[in-house]
Scaffold this motif. Structure first.
Motif, PDB file in Angstrom:
ATOM      1  N   TRP A   1       0.792  -1.192  -0.151  1.00  0.00           N
ATOM      2  CA  TRP A   1      -0.097  -0.052  -0.089  1.00  0.00           C
ATOM      3  C   TRP A   1       0.911   1.338   0.060  1.00  0.00           C
ATOM      4  O   TRP A   1       0.640   2.320  -0.859  1.00  0.00           O
ATOM      5  CB  TRP A   1      -0.857   0.032   1.194  1.00  0.00           C
ATOM      6  CG  TRP A   1      -1.536   1.316   1.679  1.00  0.00           C
ATOM      7  CD1 TRP A   1      -1.082   2.313   2.397  1.00  0.00           C
ATOM      8  CD2 TRP A   1      -2.751   1.980   0.801  1.00  0.00           C
ATOM      9  NE1 TRP A   1      -1.937   3.249   2.344  1.00  0.00           N
ATOM     10  CE2 TRP A   1      -2.790   3.142   1.279  1.00  0.00           C
ATOM     11  CE3 TRP A   1      -3.333   1.524  -0.502  1.00  0.00           C
ATOM     12  CZ2 TRP A   1      -3.788   4.354   0.586  1.00  0.00           C
ATOM     13  CZ3 TRP A   1      -4.389   2.466  -1.018  1.00  0.00           C
ATOM     14  CH2 TRP A   1      -4.542   3.699  -0.252  1.00  0.00           C
ATOM     15  N   ASP A   2       1.886   1.056   1.120  1.00  0.00           N
ATOM     16  CA  ASP A   2       2.922   2.443   1.033  1.00  0.00           C
ATOM     17  C   ASP A   2       3.451   2.669  -0.476  1.00  0.00           C
ATOM     18  O   ASP A   2       3.597   3.802  -0.978  1.00  0.00           O
ATOM     19  CB  ASP A   2       4.080   1.889   1.862  1.00  0.00           C
ATOM     20  CG  ASP A   2       3.483   1.936   3.290  1.00  0.00           C
ATOM     21  OD1 ASP A   2       2.443   2.763   3.576  1.00  0.00           O
ATOM     22  OD2 ASP A   2       4.158   1.492   3.988  1.00  0.00           O
TER      23      ASP A   2
ATOM     24  N   LYS B   1       0.723   4.225  -2.874  1.00  0.00           N
ATOM     25  CA  LYS B   1       0.244   5.317  -2.347  1.00  0.00           C
ATOM     26  C   LYS B   1       1.394   6.328  -2.939  1.00  0.00           C
ATOM     27  O   LYS B   1       1.155   7.454  -3.570  1.00  0.00           O
ATOM     28  CB  LYS B   1       0.166   5.450  -0.961  1.00  0.00           C
ATOM     29  CG  LYS B   1      -0.444   6.771  -0.539  1.00  0.00           C
ATOM     30  CD  LYS B   1      -0.626   6.684   1.122  1.00  0.00           C
ATOM     31  CE  LYS B   1      -0.863   8.124   1.649  1.00  0.00           C
ATOM     32  NZ  LYS B   1      -0.603   8.490   2.796  1.00  0.00           N
ATOM     33  N   ASP B   2       2.782   5.982  -2.531  1.00  0.00           N
ATOM     34  CA  ASP B   2       4.179   6.864  -3.029  1.00  0.00           C
ATOM     35  C   ASP B   2       3.850   7.166  -4.518  1.00  0.00           C
ATOM     36  O   ASP B   2       4.137   8.086  -5.009  1.00  0.00           O
ATOM     37  CB  ASP B   2       5.240   6.158  -2.425  1.00  0.00           C
ATOM     38  CG  ASP B   2       5.768   6.784  -1.240  1.00  0.00           C
ATOM     39  OD1 ASP B   2       4.702   7.532  -0.384  1.00  0.00           O
ATOM     40  OD2 ASP B   2       6.698   6.760  -0.716  1.00  0.00           O
TER      41      ASP B   2
ATOM     42  N   SER C   1       1.123   9.109  -5.843  1.00  0.00           N
ATOM     43  CA  SER C   1       1.243  10.521  -5.278  1.00  0.00           C
ATOM     44  C   SER C   1       2.206  11.330  -6.160  1.00  0.00           C
ATOM     45  O   SER C   1       2.210  12.582  -6.085  1.00  0.00           O
ATOM     46  CB  SER C   1       1.725  10.824  -3.853  1.00  0.00           C
ATOM     47  OG  SER C   1       0.907   9.858  -2.966  1.00  0.00           O
TER      48      SER C   1
ATOM     49  N   LYS D   1      -3.208  12.205  -6.857  1.00  0.00           N
ATOM     50  CA  LYS D   1      -2.887  12.314  -5.403  1.00  0.00           C
ATOM     51  C   LYS D   1      -4.138  13.255  -4.791  1.00  0.00           C
ATOM     52  O   LYS D   1      -4.629  12.843  -3.883  1.00  0.00           O
ATOM     53  CB  LYS D   1      -1.593  13.084  -5.225  1.00  0.00           C
ATOM     54  CG  LYS D   1      -1.430  13.360  -3.762  1.00  0.00           C
ATOM     55  CD  LYS D   1      -0.144  13.913  -3.444  1.00  0.00           C
ATOM     56  CE  LYS D   1       0.534  14.082  -2.068  1.00  0.00           C
ATOM     57  NZ  LYS D   1      -0.399  14.303  -0.908  1.00  0.00           N
TER      58      LYS D   1
ATOM     59  N   MET E   1      -6.839  10.750  -4.691  1.00  0.00           N
ATOM     60  CA  MET E   1      -6.700   9.850  -3.744  1.00  0.00           C
ATOM     61  C   MET E   1      -6.966  10.345  -2.334  1.00  0.00           C
ATOM     62  O   MET E   1      -7.500   9.640  -1.555  1.00  0.00           O
ATOM     63  CB  MET E   1      -5.367   9.161  -4.277  1.00  0.00           C
ATOM     64  CG  MET E   1      -4.870   7.868  -3.255  1.00  0.00           C
ATOM     65  SD  MET E   1      -3.525   7.309  -3.568  1.00  0.00           S
ATOM     66  CE  MET E   1      -2.121   8.475  -2.940  1.00  0.00           C
ATOM     67  N   ASP E   2      -6.324  11.345  -1.987  1.00  0.00           N
ATOM     68  CA  ASP E   2      -6.563  11.971  -0.779  1.00  0.00           C
ATOM     69  C   ASP E   2      -8.192  12.284  -0.486  1.00  0.00           C
ATOM     70  O   ASP E   2      -8.467  12.043   0.750  1.00  0.00           O
ATOM     71  CB  ASP E   2      -5.581  13.448  -0.638  1.00  0.00           C
ATOM     72  CG  ASP E   2      -4.118  13.252  -0.817  1.00  0.00           C
ATOM     73  OD1 ASP E   2      -3.719  12.120  -0.465  1.00  0.00           O
ATOM     74  OD2 ASP E   2      -3.335  14.165  -0.806  1.00  0.00           O
TER      75      ASP E   2
ATOM     76  N   LEU F   1      -9.470   8.968   0.499  1.00  0.00           N
ATOM     77  CA  LEU F   1      -8.959   8.441   1.695  1.00  0.00           C
ATOM     78  C   LEU F   1      -9.887   8.969   2.844  1.00  0.00           C
ATOM     79  O   LEU F   1     -10.226   8.470   3.939  1.00  0.00           O
ATOM     80  CB  LEU F   1      -7.479   8.327   1.804  1.00  0.00           C
ATOM     81  CG  LEU F   1      -6.721   7.802   0.813  1.00  0.00           C
ATOM     82  CD1 LEU F   1      -5.009   7.919   1.187  1.00  0.00           C
ATOM     83  CD2 LEU F   1      -7.037   6.034   1.126  1.00  0.00           C
TER      84      LEU F   1
ATOM     85  N   ASP G   1      -3.656   4.660   6.773  1.00  0.00           N
ATOM     86  CA  ASP G   1      -2.049   4.511   7.111  1.00  0.00           C
ATOM     87  C   ASP G   1      -2.034   4.235   8.487  1.00  0.00           C
ATOM     88  O   ASP G   1      -1.036   3.526   8.866  1.00  0.00           O
ATOM     89  CB  ASP G   1      -1.564   5.899   6.670  1.00  0.00           C
ATOM     90  CG  ASP G   1      -1.590   6.101   5.333  1.00  0.00           C
ATOM     91  OD1 ASP G   1      -0.925   5.162   4.566  1.00  0.00           O
ATOM     92  OD2 ASP G   1      -1.790   7.346   4.867  1.00  0.00           O
TER      93      ASP G   1
END
Lengths: 192, 687
Positions: free
Chosen positions: B347-348, B351-352, B355, B361, B364-365, B368, B380
């Motif tokens: 997931w990290d 996501k990175d 982003s 990004k 996605m933000d 979330l 997270d």
């Protein structure tokens, strides 16, 4: 690190069977015994590894032409020539001496100070005596005591007759025991 | 002290102290392996006493090469791989095929060879070849001197594979007597020596030459000229490239099939990667290899993944290796299991990576934030840390012996400080709360069993759940759709109207719907049940499965580690693997046996051969992989019973004899096939 099973001589015999080379055994032999031989004579670890690689490559390439018996001695002969070439190229025999003395000194510091001092003195004395020996006498003695080569094997490695090797060893021994009489023997007694 | 022997012993001791030795770097052994391989490659490509020559090849010779899999002569050279020493260093794709068995493959090749002979396949192929070769006297004369080892090199056009021009290729076939072949060809094929060596003009855009021990076929004489330059020592070969050597070292020494893709080709293929990043671009080669083993096929690959081009890869590099001891926590008897270590880090990574694009990004933000608002869970902070340990998903035959049914177990352990049990509590509370809002009233009830707290659906929730599972796909309703809903304005499609259903059709539909709504016996025992054991979490698809799983978890029953099908796992998967997959193909095939027997009836194939095609009960398909910060490395083992496979092929060949309209293949097609090979390489790279 892979280990070699069986005695050194048995392993050497298995390195080539029916003119077929067993590269795995040859590699293990070069990483083990041959590298140990080289690391005693070459100051830098990286150089010793490079030489071990050269010995392996040369042995692998020419092994089918090697004499039927004394395969082990034949490989040491290659290693010996590689070291000679290396030292000729680098002309740094002094460096080799100093590098090894350093490592011995490091080892000695873990002992009791008095014993460490005596051990270092014995080692220094022995190295000085050894350096004073003619090159061939020194080499024969080292091959016999450090690499466990028989007189016949030393003869193959040094391309001499067994009688000549015997003579070199006798002369080296008598010089060492004579010159090291005041230091070497008493020190050994104290260390033992 | 006067005893000479004692003095000698003391002298030895003193010399050992004065001349100490030390241990070499562990890489020395690997360097020697490389030196040995390099020597073998060089010696093969140069040992021919014969100089230049060529061959014109007809289809039969390539077919011969394919039949190479049947070769089992006791000759351990690797002429296919040795051809790499002739391939100019700027090649973008290299494929090699070596059919001479290594010492550990001799028995396997013998077994395959005997099976082919028994089935008469070799004889039939030989007959076909003879028919083809009889039409070409040159090929017939050359045939005895052609081996079954080959290589292919491909050069990408300047603008990349998709830039328009066809890639250039060269096809190498190893010869057993290059001089003889050259002599035969020079008698029969027009040639010129303008480039300083003999080039045969086989056909339009098909040129050939005998270079070293190889017959080389290429679309232009210039390509042959470059290969000849490398052979003469004036040009650098792929084999001399340190990065290629590293890629080669990642494959099995005796890999029979190998594919290499150059860093330049990887870079071009990678254009337009995620968020404009090109992780495959760099200095490393992609490598893939396949080796025949006694019990099956062994695959390995390495794929460059450059962190400097894609910084988010650092999360994948940081994943701890999978702890295979976790298999001790699941019961024996699984059809298969997949496992991942620290899935939270994926997931990290995701996501990175996402982003990197500002618009992605932003979306996605927002997503979330909405998720957190709705569920109260922060991905997270709450979810990802719960998946910091090992995760296993295993599929089993139903413990209630319902042949139509399977069960699943999902284990998330507490390795590396993870606490999935706590997350399970929060999710359970969330489900209860959300369902209460909708009026469904889903409830869980708990019981204690040893160290485990078991949560299961209460009886009414379970009944609803089973009812939901049994509800089949919605079959009805489309006949009630208004006609306009069937029209489409999509470009290129003709508008169509609703299907007209006859009364019989409607009856059939109603019957099908009624059938699909019948309670399925396979689903009868399914439920949602999970257990918290310390901080670990165990989820099962039925009560019986949970009972079995708990027994294994607590060490009271046999585990997957004791399972005969999973016994070979440790030897087949590296302890660096961050993920693993083990599938008992034998067990699956046994479960499918009734269907297989039914399907094979009357077609001549023994159902036993199909059922046992993937080896005996103690074999399994295994796969594992990891990312070390520079390359993704993968390994897979596919169990295969070659004799059964050959028997099945034999039946097919005998049946196929009735249809003689098989296309022949000519080696002249080899350069033309290069684009297809390139596509295959790209597919592999994508995979």
């Amino acid at each position: 690190m892979k280990t070699i099973e069986g005695s050194r001589v048995q392993v050497a015999e298995k390195m080539r069977v029916d003119n077929e080379i067993n590269p795995e055994l040859l590699r293990s032999y070069c990483v083990g015994e041959v590298y140990a031989y080289l690391s005693r004579r070459v100051p830098r670890k990286e150089d010793a590894e490079d030489l071990a690689l050269e010995v392996f490559a040369a042995a692998y390439q020419a092994m089918r032409k090697a004499p039927e018996s004394e395969l082990r001695a034949w490989i040491f002969g290659i290693a010996r020539r590689k070291v000679a070439d290396y030292l000729r190229r680098r002309s740094r025999r002094r460096e080799a001496y100093e590098a090894n003395i350093d490592s011995v000194s490091e080892m000695a510091t873990t002992e009791r100070p008095d014993r460490a001092y005596l051990q270092r003195e014995a080692v220094d004395t022995l190295r000085r005596i050894m350096d004073g020996l003619p090159e061939e006498q020194k080499e024969a003695l080292l091959l016999q005591h450090l690499e466990d080569l028989s007189i016949v094997e030393i003869a193959v490695a040094m391309e001499k007759s067994p009688a000549a090797v015997n003579s070199l060893l006798q002369r080296a021994r008598s010089t060492i025991f004579a010159k090291g009489k005041n230091y070497f023997t008493p020190t050994q007694e104290m260390l033992s | 002290m006067n005893d000479p022997r004692e003095k000698d012993e003391q002298l030895s001791e003193a010399l050992h102290a004065a001349y100490p030795s030390h241990q070499p770097d562990e890489r020395l052994h690997g360097r020697m392996v490389e030196a040995e391989r390099s020597h073998r490659l060089q010696s093969f490509s140069r040992k021919s006493g014969f100089r230049k020559g060529w061959l014109t090849l007809v289809g039969g010779l390539a077919l011969l090469s394919v039949v190479g899999f049947t070769a089992y002569k006791y000759f351990f050279d690797r002429p296919g791989e040795a051809a790499i020493a002739l391939i100019p260093a700027d090649a973008d794709l290299v494929v090699t095929l070596d059919t001479n068995p290594s010492s550990r493959q001799v028995a396997t090749f013998l077994k395959i060879g005997e099976a082919l002979k028994r089935e008469g396949i070799l004889e039939k192929l030989d007959d076909s070849l003879t028919d083809i070769l009889n039409q070409n006297p040159v090929a017939k004369r050359i045939r005895p001197f052609v081996s079954k080892n080959m290589a292919l090199a491909v050069w990408m056009p300047a603008g990349g594979f998709e830039s328009g021009p066809e890639p250039a290729g060269a096809f190498f076939v190893a010869l057993t007597n290059a001089g003889e072949v050259d002599s035969i060809l020079s008698d029969s094929i027009p040639s010129d020596t303008n480039q300083g060596f003999r080039v045969y003009n086989v056909d339009k855009k098909v040129y050939g030459a005998v270079i070293g021990n190889y017959l080389v076929v290429a679309p232009t004489p210039a390509v042959l000229g470059r290969i000849n330059t490398v052979h003469s020592g004036s040009g650098e070969s792929v084999a001399q490239l340190p990065e290629y050597q590293k890629a080669r070292a990642s494959l099995a020494d005796d890999a029979n099939l190998m594919v290499f893709v150059s860093p330049e080709a990887m870079s071009v293929m990678d254009k337009g990667g995620p968020m404009g990043m090109n992780p495959m671009a760099g200095a490393k080669w992609m490598a893939m290899g396949m080796a025949l083993r006694d019990a099956g096929l062994e695959f390995t690959y390495q794929m460059p993944m450059n962190q400097s081009n894609m910084p988010s890869l650092k999360h994948l590099a940081a994943i701890e290796p999978m702890d295979t001891n976790v298999l001790r926590k699941l019961p024996e008897g699984a059809y298969g299991v997949i496992g991942y270590s620290q899935v939270g880090k994926y997931w990290d990574f995701f996501k990175d990576t996402a982003s990197q694009d500002r618009s992605v990004k932003g979306e996605m933000d927002k997503g979330l934030a909405d998720f957190e608002k709705e569920t109260g869970l922060n991905i997270d902070k709450d979810i990802v840390p719960a998946f910091g340990g090992n995760l296993l998903l295993a599929v089993y035959p139903s413990p209630t012996m319902n042949a139509e049914s399977v069960d699943g177990v999902f284990l998330v352990d507490d390795a590396h400080g993870a606490n999935p049990a706590e997350l399970a509590d929060r999710v359970r509370v969330l489900i209860e709360k959300q369902s209460a809002k909708k009026g469904d009233g889903v409830k869980f009830v708990s019981t204690k069993q040893g160290n485990a707290t078991i949560w299961r659906l209460d009886p009414s929730s379970k009944a609803e759940f089973v009812k939901g599972l049994n509800k089949g796909p919605d079959m009805g309703g489309f006949d009630e759709m208004p006609d306009e809903d069937w029209d489409t304005e999509e470009v290129g499609h003709e508008p169509h109207s609703a299907p007209v259903l006859t009364p019989e059709d409607k009856k059939m539909l109603e019957k099908l719907q009624a059938e699909s709504n019948k309670p399925s016996p396979a689903m009868a025992d399914k439920t949602i049940i999970y257990a918290q054991i310390g901080n670990s979490l165990l989820i099962a698809s039925s009560e019986a499965m949970m009972t079995k799983a708990l027994q294994a978890y607590e060490g009271r029953g046999s585990s997957l580690a004791d399972d005969i099908a999973f016994s070979g796992l440790q030897g087949r998967i590296s302890d660096r693997s961050q993920s693993l997959m083990v599938v008992s193909m034998h067990r699956i095939m046994q479960a499918l046996r009734p269907h297989i027997e039914q399907g094979m009836a009357g077609n001549g194939i023994n159902a036993d051969d199909i059922v046992n095609l993937f080896g005996p009960a103690n074999s399994a398909l295994t796969a594992g992989g990891w990312y070390d910060g520079q390359v993704v490395v993968g390994e897979m083992f596919l169990p295969l019973d070659y004799e059964r496979l050959v028997r099945i092929v034999g039946v097919g060949v005998r049946q196929g004899e009735k249809d003689k309209s098989q296309e022949s293949f000519s080696i002249r097609d080899a350069p033309r096939l290069a684009p297809r090979v390139v596509k295959a390489g790209r597919l592999l790279a994508t995979l």
